[in-house]
Design an enzyme around this catalytic site. Structure first.
Site, short mmCIF file in Angstrom:
data_model
loop_
_atom_site.label_atom_id
_atom_site.label_comp_id
_atom_site.label_asym_id
_atom_site.label_seq_id
_atom_site.Cartn_x
_atom_site.Cartn_y
_atom_site.Cartn_z
N LYS A 29 13.24 100.92 94.47
CA LYS A 29 12.84 99.70 95.19
C LYS A 29 13.34 99.73 96.63
CE LYS A 29 15.89 96.13 94.32
NZ LYS A 29 16.44 95.69 95.57
N CYS B 180 17.57 100.04 91.79
CA CYS B 180 17.88 100.00 93.22
C CYS B 180 17.17 101.07 94.03
CB CYS B 180 19.37 100.13 93.43
SG CYS B 180 20.29 98.89 92.52
C1 UGA Z 1 22.95 102.86 93.29
C2 UGA Z 1 24.07 103.22 94.28
O1 UGA Z 1 24.81 104.34 93.79
C3 UGA Z 1 25.00 102.04 94.51
O2 UGA Z 1 25.96 102.37 95.51
C4 UGA Z 1 24.19 100.84 94.97
O3 UGA Z 1 24.99 99.69 95.15
C5 UGA Z 1 23.12 100.53 93.93
O4 UGA Z 1 22.28 101.69 93.75
C6 UGA Z 1 22.32 99.35 94.42
O5 UGA Z 1 21.66 99.46 95.46
O6 UGA Z 1 22.43 98.27 93.81
P1 UGA Z 1 22.75 102.77 90.61
O7 UGA Z 1 21.28 102.68 90.84
O8 UGA Z 1 23.38 101.81 89.68
O9 UGA Z 1 23.54 102.61 92.02
O10 UGA Z 1 23.07 104.21 90.03
P2 UGA Z 1 23.50 105.65 90.58
O11 UGA Z 1 24.69 106.08 89.84
O12 UGA Z 1 23.56 105.70 92.04
O13 UGA Z 1 22.29 106.57 90.05
C7 UGA Z 1 20.96 106.38 90.51
C8 UGA Z 1 20.05 107.46 89.97
O14 UGA Z 1 20.32 108.70 90.60
C9 UGA Z 1 20.19 107.72 88.47
O15 UGA Z 1 18.90 107.85 87.90
C10 UGA Z 1 20.94 109.02 88.39
O16 UGA Z 1 20.65 109.75 87.23
C11 UGA Z 1 20.43 109.73 89.63
N1 UGA Z 1 21.36 110.77 90.14
C12 UGA Z 1 22.57 110.43 90.65
C13 UGA Z 1 20.96 112.09 90.11
O17 UGA Z 1 19.85 112.44 89.65
N2 UGA Z 1 21.80 113.05 90.60
C14 UGA Z 1 23.02 112.74 91.13
O18 UGA Z 1 23.74 113.67 91.57
C15 UGA Z 1 23.41 111.40 91.15
#
Ligand code: UGA
Length: 429
Positions: free
Chosen positions: A263, A260
């Protein structure tokens, strides 16, 4: 808001479509999930779940009687009152969202006599709703409603996020259609934000951009911490307690990945550019993230000198824990960079695998990954990594060097076990 059971067709049996379908079935609706992939549908009909998403198996099994799976459009639409679109919208070469799967669904919809409401769950550029509206009208389907109902579920917690969301966003051209979609969610306790279609589309893109901005922000603070001797973990705690800032999404690390954020950031950047606006901040957020994935290489070089001929263990392949998804995972960039530096790369992940990573060795255990290695890099914060006997693992390594790309492990314990420990942004430690 009435909780009458409805008949819902969900187009797309990916993460989003399956979670949406299973959760609506759990709420009492009758759901038919349609996908173009016959193998995927056949597996679902046999009761197999083709993706790794905690809680989804149980939900699908529990609601078997209310769920059907099909490859046929007519079968899915038969009797449906609501059609959810949950197909993929990947990036094109230009960075725009590729809406071809969305258009296929819209164009395949039969011209129906009964009232039908099309609901967009897929992430789409602002303005897509207007275009779908025009396309439906041009086919004489003016009576078919259109609603934007973006998803905010995160992989790994998607079922919980759907059933207990922070909010539900519903953007409709016609208030009655919005009411219907709101009623589908009866039983979920969350504020509902009603808006026009364009604003609902933008809420989704802006929410993801805000979250990415926080990650790149804390990663830049981490990099300055490294240069100045501060500890970003303490800094994040200290700023996160300010209620105006909040503690979430302030974990510094090796950068964000997934299906997500990368992209959607490109799609929003491109959407702005196509409208004549240069979104400077978002460009910086993306660039910071690209550089962040590569910084680990510098840390390894600092300790090992040239990486040619060294063996590096990458612990974690998935873009985050509790998923087998490796799309845009930082591990992929890191592995590629290390191979280019001439290192031998061993990769361990409890769930994820990759056929695309040519030249790396996949191993089944952490012990096999680190044995004889010059360094271990923690890339994904899988909980089991915190439970390991690092003293014993260290004894099997050629050099006890650990780069903790998620600031997950107890650095004092690691150091006591003889490791040179490097976190992200933990200057003074
Ligand atoms: C993200 C959003 O959190 C959702 O709300 C949204 O619906 C989704 O994208 C989408 O557009 O479909 P997701 O990609 O599944 O969800 O995962 P996240 O938990 O948000 O993590 C995304 C990335 O950020 C991961 O690589 C994670 O390691 C990184 N991250 C997250 C960090 O590096 N630091 C943080 O503090 C939090």
């Amino acid at each position: 808001m009435s909780g009458e059971p409805r008949r819902i067709a969900v187009f797309g049996a990916g993460y989003v479509g399956l979670v949406t379908g299973a959760c609506f079935a759990e709420l009492g609706h009758r759901v038919t999930v349609r996908d173009v992939l016959p193998d995927r549908i056949a597996a679902l009909q046999r009761g197999e779940v083709p993706i790794y998403e905690p809680g989804l198996d149980e939900l699908l099994a529990r609601n078997r009687d209310r769920l059907r799976f099909t490859t046929e459009v007519a079968d899915a639409i038969d009797g449906a009152e609501v059609v959810y679109v949950a197909v993929g919208t990947p990036s094109t070469y230009s960075g725009d969202a590729d809406l071809s799967a969305v258009w296929t669904v819209v164009d395949e919809l039969p011209v129906v006599g009964e009232r039908l409401v099309v609901v967009m769950k897929s992430t789409v550029p602002v303005g897509t709703g207007e275009r779908v509206r025009d396309r439906l009208d041009a086919r004489g389907m003016g009576a078919v409603g259109y609603v934007s109902n973006p998803e905010f579920t995160a992989e790994g917690t998607a079922v919980r996020d759907f059933m207990r969301p922070d909010r539900i966003v519903i953007g409709a051209f016609d208030a009655a259609d919005g009411d219907l979609v709101a009623a589908l969610h009866a039983g979920i306790d969350a504020p509902i934000v009603r808006s026009d279609v364009a604003s609902a589309e933008m809420i989704k893109l802006a929410a993801n951009a805000a979250l990415m901005t926080r990650i790149s922000f804390i990663n830049e603070i981490a990099n300055v911490c490294e240069a100045t001797g501060a500890d970003v973990v303490k800094v994040a705690e200290g700023i996160g307690l300010d209620h105006r800032i909040g503690p979430a999404f302030l974990r510094a690390g090796v950068g964000f990945g997934g299906s997500c954020f990368p992209k959607d950031s490109l799609a929003l950047k491109q959407l702005a550019a196509n409208s004549g606006y240069h979104f400077q901040l978002l460009n910086a957020v993306i660039e910071v993230n690209e550089l962040q994935k590569r910084r680990v290489v510098g840390k390894l070089r600092h300790h090992l000198g040239t990486l040619r001929g060294t063996t590096i263990a990458l612990l974690g392949l998935a873009f985050k824990p509790n998923t087998d998804d490796i799309r845009e995972a930082p591990s992929l960039v890191l592995a590629g960079r290390l191979l280019a530096e001439g290192a031998d790369v061993r990769v361990w992940d409890p769930v994820a695998t990759s056929d695309e990573l040519h030249g790396v060795t996949h191993v089944d255990t952490v012990a096999a990954a680190v044995a004889g290695a010059d360094a271990a890099v923690l890339v994904t914060e899988w909980p089991e990594l915190a439970e390991l006997d690092w003293e014993a693992l260290g004894a099997s390594m050629r050099r006890r060097l650990l780069v903790d790309g998620r600031n997950m492990l107890d650095r004092d314990a690691l150091r006591a076990a003889g490791f040179a420990y490097e976190g992200i942004g933990r200057g003074a430690g």
